[in-house]
Write an enzyme that holds these catalytic residues in place. Sequence first.
Site, short mmCIF file in Angstrom:
data_model
loop_
_atom_site.label_atom_id
_atom_site.label_comp_id
_atom_site.label_asym_id
_atom_site.label_seq_id
_atom_site.Cartn_x
_atom_site.Cartn_y
_atom_site.Cartn_z
N PHE A 154 1.71 -3.58 3.93
CA PHE A 154 2.05 -4.89 4.47
C PHE A 154 3.53 -5.17 4.26
O PHE A 154 4.11 -4.81 3.23
CB PHE A 154 1.23 -5.98 3.78
CG PHE A 154 -0.19 -6.10 4.27
CD1 PHE A 154 -0.66 -5.31 5.31
CD2 PHE A 154 -1.07 -7.01 3.70
CE1 PHE A 154 -1.96 -5.42 5.77
CE2 PHE A 154 -2.38 -7.14 4.15
CZ PHE A 154 -2.83 -6.34 5.18
N HIS A 193 -9.53 2.39 1.60
CA HIS A 193 -8.11 2.15 1.33
C HIS A 193 -7.95 1.68 -0.11
O HIS A 193 -8.33 0.55 -0.45
CB HIS A 193 -7.58 1.11 2.32
CG HIS A 193 -6.09 1.04 2.37
ND1 HIS A 193 -5.28 1.57 1.39
CD2 HIS A 193 -5.25 0.47 3.28
CE1 HIS A 193 -4.02 1.36 1.70
NE2 HIS A 193 -3.97 0.69 2.85
N CYS A 205 0.81 -1.22 0.00
CA CYS A 205 0.00 0.00 0.00
C CYS A 205 0.84 1.27 0.00
O CYS A 205 0.29 2.37 0.00
CB CYS A 205 -0.94 -0.01 1.20
SG CYS A 205 -2.02 -1.47 1.22
N GLU A 249 0.74 5.33 14.33
CA GLU A 249 1.13 6.43 13.45
C GLU A 249 0.94 7.76 14.15
O GLU A 249 1.81 8.65 14.07
CB GLU A 249 0.30 6.40 12.16
CG GLU A 249 0.67 7.52 11.20
CD GLU A 249 -0.21 7.58 9.96
OE1 GLU A 249 0.13 8.34 9.03
OE2 GLU A 249 -1.25 6.88 9.93
N HIS A 304 -1.66 8.16 6.88
CA HIS A 304 -2.04 6.87 6.29
C HIS A 304 -3.35 6.41 6.93
O HIS A 304 -4.28 6.03 6.21
CB HIS A 304 -0.94 5.83 6.54
CG HIS A 304 -1.30 4.47 6.07
ND1 HIS A 304 -1.33 4.13 4.74
CD2 HIS A 304 -1.65 3.34 6.75
CE1 HIS A 304 -1.67 2.86 4.61
NE2 HIS A 304 -1.88 2.36 5.83
N LYS A 319 -8.79 8.39 3.86
CA LYS A 319 -9.41 7.06 3.82
C LYS A 319 -10.73 7.00 4.57
O LYS A 319 -11.51 6.05 4.40
CB LYS A 319 -8.44 6.03 4.41
CG LYS A 319 -7.19 5.80 3.56
CD LYS A 319 -6.30 4.73 4.17
CE LYS A 319 -5.04 4.51 3.37
NZ LYS A 319 -4.09 5.64 3.46
#
Length: 656
Positions: A643, A583, A407, A558, A547, A578
């Site tokens: 990931f 996403h 991502c 984060e 993110h 998002k």
Amino acid sequence: MKEVGELKHFFGLEVDRTEKGLFIGQQKYAKNLLQKFSMLDCKTISTPMEVNAKLSAYEGKDLEDATMYQQLVGSLIYLTLTWLDISFAVEVEEKNSSSLVTVILTMLEIMIHVLKLLPVSPCSISHHRHQIAILLLTTCWLYLCKRSIVNSLGVSTMVVSSMASPLCTCMFQTPRRKMMPNSSKCKNRGGFKSTMNHFESFEEFFGTDNRRFCIFGSLRTRRLISRASSSEEVMAKKKPLTEQRRVVVTGLGVVTPLGHDPDILYNNLLEGVSGITEIEGFDCSQFPTRIAGEVKSFSVDEWVSPKISKRADKSMIYTLTAGKKAFADGGITEEVNRGLDRSKCGIIIGSALGGLKICTESVAALNVSYKKITPFCIPYVTTNIGSAILAMDLGWMGPNYSSSAACATSNFCILNSAYHIRKGEAHMMLCGGSDAAVIPLGLGGFSACRTLSKRNYEPTKASSPWDTNRDGFVIGEGAGVLLLEELEHAKRRGATIYAEFLGGSFTCDAYHVTKPHPDGAGVALCIEKALEQSGVAREDVNYINAHAASTPTGDLKEYQALIRCFGMNPELKVNSTKSMIGHLLGAAGAVEAVATIKAIQTGLVHPNINLENPDEGVDTEVLVGSKKECLDIKVALSNSFGFGGQNSCILFAPYK
């Protein structure tokens, strides 16, 4: 960096000697070379001061073995420069210059002892003069290099490690007949004083002809040595640092659940409209998650040929559409395109999953017979095919490939594109990402990972970053493409400049396949590197497009990393795109970069929807609320993580 005590111990300052210090492998390597000399017991040597004491006892002895002579001097240089490197670390850590002075003075004493050994070695006097000069000048040159990069200890250590061995080799790379101890050329030896008393000035000794150094190895080595031919000459001829080519954004293109035009997308974001709905593309009644950010009301007629749209995966179709929209938004007509140097125009548009639907259909066909598989299966499954087909349509022959980093893919592609522009390999780059995983295999795969939200009864509230009720992210699809361009090139063609791309960075957590690092170390490191490499002060960053995918662990980690880096900035505002579009996987970074650039243009940052019960410890003054807010953005940061622990950060600012 190691503890200051360990650093001090290594080069012999007043510290307990029971523990070993830094660079012990380098120390042992150099000691092993020195131990080959029977007259010099090196087992106890651990500091420059001790080396100096040993050498003083070694003075006047005749070294008949040229190899041993080379190793002795090489090892001394290696050890001395390593200690010098460590002394800088302590000076930076403690602001203490006395330790640095001690080591420098000892280094000079060591050099004097080395020079006293030179005339009695098996080489000619004239050759010694070259060795003496190169030894001293190169050491001083490395010293000056270190002074200029004192804040980058890793780089300076690398300089020492990479320079020491080839430098020593080139210094003593003389014809074999000169190295023979019984050669007639070796019998007329003069003492150290007789040699040094007849030195000319640097200009007279070296002259201006670099061929004087032709006996010292390869062309690369001779070039290196010639740079150190005279301290005055080096300073006079030193080229000024080339100003880094600036990169700007001149075109935007998107395909998203909230619209296929950057302005439409951002207006919907500002109004807090959600693009998350029940999945309509296939029957998902058997899946635990039945919601997604689907692309709807999408037509390819104007952008993709019927032949390709019939055969290609949606991921590739989104790439071609968003790419051509960014191309057109940049003011590049067919006529303008013909006038460009297309060998300097490139495309890097990546994908996390590639042609997932084509892959699924081909596997189903294989269950019948391999003959049923389409010949376009392999090329249309690869992640680079979108960039390749787009290049064919535009005739752009510059750098063309894809980067796949889960991502974080889009940000990797953007950073690589900017790199090609700054290196002068391209004038313009289309870059970004695309993914179309809202299909049974994509939905089933992420459901198996247990990462998706199951709030099927409230699709528009399912994506809720930093809210205590979040239960996973919502999968989306689409594409985002930026047209990056070298500033002067953009100005020459009269392009509209939306923002300036400052730079960024990427790191890896090296921790877990799907979970973020517990203390956010990878994220914090990525941010710090992005700031350092872009030359941006942390207090200048006042907007962050996070993110924040609405995962139970990731959002908070984060946020904590952001506060650790920017918490002292009272103007800081953070939001997550998002929360409204889900996403978009490999496309997420590019679409969020478009949102970031539109925020810079409009002076408005979009809200965080569904933030009804913020996590404990989250400052709601930092997070944008449920309504859009005005913000004069100085520098904007956009994060994308993936990931495998892939972290990426990119920075934009208003063009000035």
